[in-house]
Design a protein around this motif. Structure first.
Motif, PDB file in Angstrom:
ATOM      1  N   ARG B  55      -1.436  -4.127  -5.185  1.00  0.00           N
ATOM      2  CA  ARG B  55      -0.005  -3.884  -4.925  1.00  0.00           C
ATOM      3  C   ARG B  55       0.371  -4.721  -3.704  1.00  0.00           C
ATOM      4  NH1 ARG B  55       2.226   2.102  -4.208  1.00  0.00           N
ATOM      5  NH2 ARG B  55       2.280   1.981  -6.482  1.00  0.00           N
ATOM      6  N   ILE B  56       1.379  -5.568  -3.865  1.00  0.00           N
ATOM      7  CA  ILE B  56       1.799  -6.430  -2.756  1.00  0.00           C
ATOM      8  C   ILE B  56       3.250  -6.103  -2.411  1.00  0.00           C
ATOM      9  CG2 ILE B  56       2.351  -8.383  -4.307  1.00  0.00           C
ATOM     10  CD1 ILE B  56       1.134 -10.205  -2.043  1.00  0.00           C
ATOM     11  N   VAL B  57       3.470  -5.848  -1.117  1.00  0.00           N
ATOM     12  CA  VAL B  57       4.779  -5.347  -0.689  1.00  0.00           C
ATOM     13  C   VAL B  57       5.400  -6.266   0.372  1.00  0.00           C
ATOM     14  CG1 VAL B  57       6.012  -3.390   0.342  1.00  0.00           C
ATOM     15  CG2 VAL B  57       4.008  -2.978  -1.088  1.00  0.00           C
ATOM     16  N   ASP B  58       6.621  -6.690   0.111  1.00  0.00           N
ATOM     17  CA  ASP B  58       7.368  -7.471   1.101  1.00  0.00           C
ATOM     18  C   ASP B  58       8.856  -7.301   0.800  1.00  0.00           C
ATOM     19  OD1 ASP B  58       6.358 -10.214   2.939  1.00  0.00           O
ATOM     20  OD2 ASP B  58       8.492  -9.797   2.682  1.00  0.00           O
ATOM     21  N   HIS B  59       9.669  -7.342   1.847  1.00  0.00           N
ATOM     22  CA  HIS B  59      11.106  -7.125   1.644  1.00  0.00           C
ATOM     23  C   HIS B  59      11.899  -8.420   1.656  1.00  0.00           C
ATOM     24  CE1 HIS B  59      10.905  -7.793   5.952  1.00  0.00           C
ATOM     25  NE2 HIS B  59      12.187  -8.063   5.912  1.00  0.00           N
ATOM     26  N   ASP B  60      11.235  -9.512   2.004  1.00  0.00           N
ATOM     27  CA  ASP B  60      11.944 -10.739   2.379  1.00  0.00           C
ATOM     28  C   ASP B  60      12.169 -11.681   1.189  1.00  0.00           C
ATOM     29  OD1 ASP B  60      13.202 -12.154   4.308  1.00  0.00           O
ATOM     30  OD2 ASP B  60      11.412 -12.571   5.506  1.00  0.00           O
ATOM     31  N   ILE B  61      13.025 -12.671   1.441  1.00  0.00           N
ATOM     32  CA  ILE B  61      13.189 -13.754   0.471  1.00  0.00           C
ATOM     33  C   ILE B  61      12.552 -15.034   1.025  1.00  0.00           C
ATOM     34  CG2 ILE B  61      15.299 -12.862  -0.627  1.00  0.00           C
ATOM     35  CD1 ILE B  61      16.740 -15.084   1.149  1.00  0.00           C
ATOM     36  N   LYS B  82      10.031 -12.703  -2.191  1.00  0.00           N
ATOM     37  CA  LYS B  82       8.618 -13.037  -1.970  1.00  0.00           C
ATOM     38  C   LYS B  82       7.692 -12.217  -2.856  1.00  0.00           C
ATOM     39  CE  LYS B  82       8.775 -14.665   2.790  1.00  0.00           C
ATOM     40  NZ  LYS B  82       8.297 -14.478   4.166  1.00  0.00           N
ATOM     41  N   SER B  83       7.950 -10.914  -2.908  1.00  0.00           N
ATOM     42  CA  SER B  83       7.029 -10.049  -3.655  1.00  0.00           C
ATOM     43  C   SER B  83       6.994 -10.447  -5.131  1.00  0.00           C
ATOM     44  CB  SER B  83       7.419  -8.580  -3.489  1.00  0.00           C
ATOM     45  OG  SER B  83       8.771  -8.410  -3.825  1.00  0.00           O
ATOM     46  N   ASP B  84       8.172 -10.714  -5.706  1.00  0.00           N
ATOM     47  CA  ASP B  84       8.224 -11.086  -7.128  1.00  0.00           C
ATOM     48  C   ASP B  84       7.441 -12.367  -7.393  1.00  0.00           C
ATOM     49  OD1 ASP B  84       9.817  -8.918  -7.561  1.00  0.00           O
ATOM     50  OD2 ASP B  84      11.707 -10.041  -7.691  1.00  0.00           O
ATOM     51  N   VAL B  99      -1.247  -6.458 -11.291  1.00  0.00           N
ATOM     52  CA  VAL B  99      -0.559  -6.784 -10.028  1.00  0.00           C
ATOM     53  C   VAL B  99       0.804  -6.114 -10.024  1.00  0.00           C
ATOM     54  CG1 VAL B  99       0.347  -8.608  -8.533  1.00  0.00           C
ATOM     55  CG2 VAL B  99      -1.685  -9.047  -9.920  1.00  0.00           C
ATOM     56  N   GLU B 100       1.082  -5.447  -8.929  1.00  0.00           N
ATOM     57  CA  GLU B 100       2.368  -4.769  -8.810  1.00  0.00           C
ATOM     58  C   GLU B 100       3.088  -5.309  -7.571  1.00  0.00           C
ATOM     59  OE1 GLU B 100       3.926  -0.216  -8.195  1.00  0.00           O
ATOM     60  OE2 GLU B 100       1.791  -0.671  -8.105  1.00  0.00           O
ATOM     61  N   ALA B 101       4.242  -5.905  -7.794  1.00  0.00           N
ATOM     62  CA  ALA B 101       5.023  -6.448  -6.678  1.00  0.00           C
ATOM     63  C   ALA B 101       6.115  -5.457  -6.310  1.00  0.00           C
ATOM     64  CB  ALA B 101       5.642  -7.774  -7.094  1.00  0.00           C
ATOM     65  N   VAL B 102       6.179  -5.121  -5.032  1.00  0.00           N
ATOM     66  CA  VAL B 102       7.174  -4.134  -4.579  1.00  0.00           C
ATOM     67  C   VAL B 102       8.052  -4.784  -3.512  1.00  0.00           C
ATOM     68  CG1 VAL B 102       7.529  -1.883  -3.501  1.00  0.00           C
ATOM     69  CG2 VAL B 102       5.568  -2.238  -5.018  1.00  0.00           C
ATOM     70  N   THR B 103       9.357  -4.778  -3.751  1.00  0.00           N
ATOM     71  CA  THR B 103      10.283  -5.321  -2.749  1.00  0.00           C
ATOM     72  C   THR B 103      10.850  -4.166  -1.945  1.00  0.00           C
ATOM     73  OG1 THR B 103      10.837  -7.120  -4.245  1.00  0.00           O
ATOM     74  CG2 THR B 103      12.320  -6.767  -2.384  1.00  0.00           C
ATOM     75  N   ALA B 124      -1.433  -7.761   6.227  1.00  0.00           N
ATOM     76  CA  ALA B 124      -1.054  -9.181   6.210  1.00  0.00           C
ATOM     77  C   ALA B 124       0.386  -9.296   6.710  1.00  0.00           C
ATOM     78  CB  ALA B 124      -1.208  -9.742   4.800  1.00  0.00           C
ATOM     79  N   LEU B 125       0.676  -8.495   7.710  1.00  0.00           N
ATOM     80  CA  LEU B 125       2.046  -8.384   8.223  1.00  0.00           C
ATOM     81  C   LEU B 125       2.283  -9.386   9.356  1.00  0.00           C
ATOM     82  CD1 LEU B 125       2.003  -4.507   8.271  1.00  0.00           C
ATOM     83  CD2 LEU B 125       3.446  -5.901   6.778  1.00  0.00           C
ATOM     84  N   ASP B 126       3.532  -9.453   9.790  1.00  0.00           N
ATOM     85  CA  ASP B 126       3.867 -10.394  10.861  1.00  0.00           C
ATOM     86  C   ASP B 126       4.398  -9.687  12.112  1.00  0.00           C
ATOM     87  OD1 ASP B 126       6.324  -9.549  10.049  1.00  0.00           O
ATOM     88  OD2 ASP B 126       7.133 -11.531   9.601  1.00  0.00           O
ATOM     89  N   ASN B 127       4.249  -8.353  12.156  1.00  0.00           N
ATOM     90  CA  ASN B 127       4.749  -7.645  13.352  1.00  0.00           C
ATOM     91  C   ASN B 127       3.935  -6.364  13.569  1.00  0.00           C
ATOM     92  OD1 ASN B 127       6.451  -5.071  12.385  1.00  0.00           O
ATOM     93  ND2 ASN B 127       6.686  -6.714  10.872  1.00  0.00           N
ATOM     94  N   PHE B 128       3.840  -5.982  14.846  1.00  0.00           N
ATOM     95  CA  PHE B 128       3.003  -4.827  15.182  1.00  0.00           C
ATOM     96  C   PHE B 128       3.669  -3.490  14.866  1.00  0.00           C
ATOM     97  CE2 PHE B 128      -1.198  -5.137  17.014  1.00  0.00           C
ATOM     98  CZ  PHE B 128      -1.388  -6.501  17.019  1.00  0.00           C
ATOM     99  N   ALA B 129       4.989  -3.451  14.873  1.00  0.00           N
ATOM    100  CA  ALA B 129       5.657  -2.179  14.582  1.00  0.00           C
ATOM    101  C   ALA B 129       5.238  -1.688  13.194  1.00  0.00           C
ATOM    102  CB  ALA B 129       7.166  -2.364  14.664  1.00  0.00           C
ATOM    103  N   THR B 130       5.239  -2.576  12.218  1.00  0.00           N
ATOM    104  CA  THR B 130       4.841  -2.184  10.858  1.00  0.00           C
ATOM    105  C   THR B 130       3.327  -2.027  10.757  1.00  0.00           C
ATOM    106  OG1 THR B 130       6.692  -3.575  10.172  1.00  0.00           O
ATOM    107  CG2 THR B 130       5.352  -2.640   8.428  1.00  0.00           C
ATOM    108  N   ARG B 131       2.611  -2.822  11.534  1.00  0.00           N
ATOM    109  CA  ARG B 131       1.143  -2.662  11.550  1.00  0.00           C
ATOM    110  C   ARG B 131       0.764  -1.244  12.000  1.00  0.00           C
ATOM    111  NH1 ARG B 131       0.869  -8.449  13.379  1.00  0.00           N
ATOM    112  NH2 ARG B 131      -0.390  -9.463  11.783  1.00  0.00           N
ATOM    113  N   TYR B 132       1.468  -0.731  13.018  1.00  0.00           N
ATOM    114  CA  TYR B 132       1.167   0.627  13.477  1.00  0.00           C
ATOM    115  C   TYR B 132       1.436   1.656  12.369  1.00  0.00           C
ATOM    116  CZ  TYR B 132       0.861  -1.053  18.338  1.00  0.00           C
ATOM    117  OH  TYR B 132       0.503  -1.693  19.491  1.00  0.00           O
ATOM    118  N   LEU B 133       2.460   1.411  11.560  1.00  0.00           N
ATOM    119  CA  LEU B 133       2.735   2.340  10.441  1.00  0.00           C
ATOM    120  C   LEU B 133       1.572   2.332   9.454  1.00  0.00           C
ATOM    121  CD1 LEU B 133       6.516   1.558   9.670  1.00  0.00           C
ATOM    122  CD2 LEU B 133       5.586   3.501  10.942  1.00  0.00           C
TER     123      LEU B 133
END
Lengths: 99, 241
Positions: B55-61, B82-84, B99-103, B124-133
Motif C-alpha cells: 500500500r503506497i500513500v501520498d497526497h501530492d501531485i 503521485k500515488s496513482d 498494489v494499492e495506491a491511496v491518495t 519514505a516521507l519528507d517531513n518529521f511531523a508525519t514521521r512521528y505519526l
C-alpha cells in the motif's frame, strides 16, 4: 601534578554529516575539567561565530540537533546541563529530514 | 504456494533465502508512507522482490522539480497524482503482486486505519511531523518501522522494532524545521535501497538489522558509519511516557 590529572576528564566527540565540514574533523578527544557539562563542551567546540551559529540560537541549543551522549539524546537527559563523565562519547549532527 | 513462474522470476534471490523465504515475501504486507524520492527505490525494489501486498500513500501531485529523483514518474505524469502513477508503475514492474495506491494526507485521524493489518511500515516521507505519526502508529499497532531520510549528500537509516529498539522520537525528539531540502536522486536511491534491503532481511529473519543503530551515509566523502543509539525508557511514543 597528581591533583591536576585527577581534575581532568577525557571524552570523545564524533561529528557527522555537515558538521564534519563545520568542525573540519570526524572526531576529537577533548579534555575538560571534572564536573563539566554539555554546555561547557559545546562552548569549547564553538570557537568561531560560524560554528556557534550552527549550534546555538539565542544562547540555547538549536532544539532539532542530534546530540547524543553514549547513544542517548541529551533532550532525554538534562539538555545542556547533562554532566559529562570520563570516557563518554558525544555524537553531534544535524539530522537529515527530507525524502 | 509459489508458481513455476515465481520460481523462475525470483530464482536469484531464492538462492539466498530459499523458496520458504520467497513465500514469506509473497505473504508480506508492506505499507509505504510517501511516493517521493526515497519511495522510488524502496517501492520499486520491494515490488520487484515479490512483496505480496504493497500500500503506497501520498497526497501530492507530480511536479517537474520532482523528476530529478522520483524515478517512478516521467514527464508524461506531470500534474497527475503521485500515488496513482506509483501504483501503476509498480504493477507494471511486477503484475503478480497486489498494489494499492491511496491518495490521502497521512494525519492523526487516519494513520492507524491506514497502517492497520500491515506487517511492516516504510518511512519514505519528507517531513518529521508525519514521521512521528507513523512512529506512534507503529508502536500502537506493534509494527516494525523502517526509517530513512536524506538531505543533500547526507542521509540516515534505522530499523525500529516496537518494544525492542529505540524509536524515532528517542533518536530525534524534536523535528527539524520542515522545508524542501536539496537532494540528488542517486543518493536518495541509496537510502531507499538500504530500507528495502532491511525490509527483505526482516521478513526472512536473515542477517543483522539496523536495530539500535543509526546508519549514517556521507555521500560527499563516500563513507558509511554506524552510531549506537539507546532507547529512552520515558519516551512518549515507545516508553512509559
Amino acid at each position: 601534578m597528581w591533583k591536576g590529572v585527577d581534575r581532568i576528564l577525557k571524552i570523545k566527540v564524533k561529528f557527522f554529516a555537515s558538521f564534519r565540514e563545520l568542525f573540519q574533523e570526524k572526531e576529537r578527544e577533548v579534555e575538560l575539567q571534572k564536573g563539566s557539562n554539555m554546555r561547557d563542551l559545546l562552548n569549547l567546540l564553538c570557537d568561531s561565530s560560524k560554528r556557534r551559529d550552527q549550534i546555538f540560537e539565542g544562547g540555547e541549543l538549536k532544539p532539532y540537533l542530534a546530540i547524543l551522549k553514549n547513544g542517548k539524546h541529551i533532550y532525554h537527559l538534562k539538555g545542556l546541563e547533562t554532566r559529562l563523565e570520563e570516557g563518554d562519547t558525544v555524537v553531534i549532527f544535524p539530522p537529515a529530514g527530507g525524502g | 504456494m509459489l508458481s513455476e513462474r515465481d520460481l523462475q522470476r525470483y530464482e536469484r534471490q531464492i538462492r539466498i533465502f530459499g523458496e520458504g523465504g520467497q513465500e514469506k515475501l509473497k505473504n508480506a504486507k508492506v505499507f509505504i508512507g510517501g511516493a517521493g524520492g526515497l519511495s522510488a527505490s524502496v517501492s520499486l525494489y520491494l515490488a520487484a522482490a515479490g512483496i505480496g501486498r504493497i500500500r503506497i500513500v501520498d497526497h501530492d501531485i507530480i511536479k517537474l522539480s520532482n523528476l530529478n529523483r522520483q524515478i517512478l514518474f516521467t514527464d508524461n505524469d506531470l500534474g497527475k497524482r503521485k500515488s496513482d502513477c506509483a501504483g501503476e508503475r509498480l504493477k507494471r514492474v511486477n503484475p503478480n503482486i497486489e498494489v494499492e495506491a491511496v491518495t490521502e494526507t497521512i494525519n492523526e485521524k487516519n494513520v492507524s486505519k491506514l497502517v492497520a493489518n500491515f506487517d511492516l511500515i516504510v518511512d519514505a516521507l519528507d517531513n518529521f511531523a508525519t514521521r512521528y505519526l507513523l512512529n506512534r502508529a507503529a508502536h500502537v499497532n506493534n509494527i516494525p518501522l523502517f526509517h530513512g531520510a536524506v538531505e543533500g549528500l547526507y542521509g540516515q537509516a534505522t530499523t525500529i522494532i516496537p518494544g525492542q529498539t529505540a524509536c524515532l522520537r528517542c533518536i530525534f525528539p524534536v523535528a527539524p524545521t520542515s522545508s524542501t531540502v536539496p537532494v540528488i536522486g542517486s543518493f536518495c536511491g541509496i537510502i531507499g535501497c538500504i530500507q528495502a534491503t532491511e525490509v527483505i532481511k526482516y521478513i526472512n529473519g536473515i542477517g543483522k538489522l539496523l536495530e539500535n543503530k543509526l546508519l549514517m551515509l556521507d555521500g560527499l566523502n563516500s563513507t558509511i558509519e554506524e552510531i549506537e543509539i539507546q532507547k529512552n525508557p520515558r519516551c512518549e511514543d515507545c516508553g512509559k511516557g
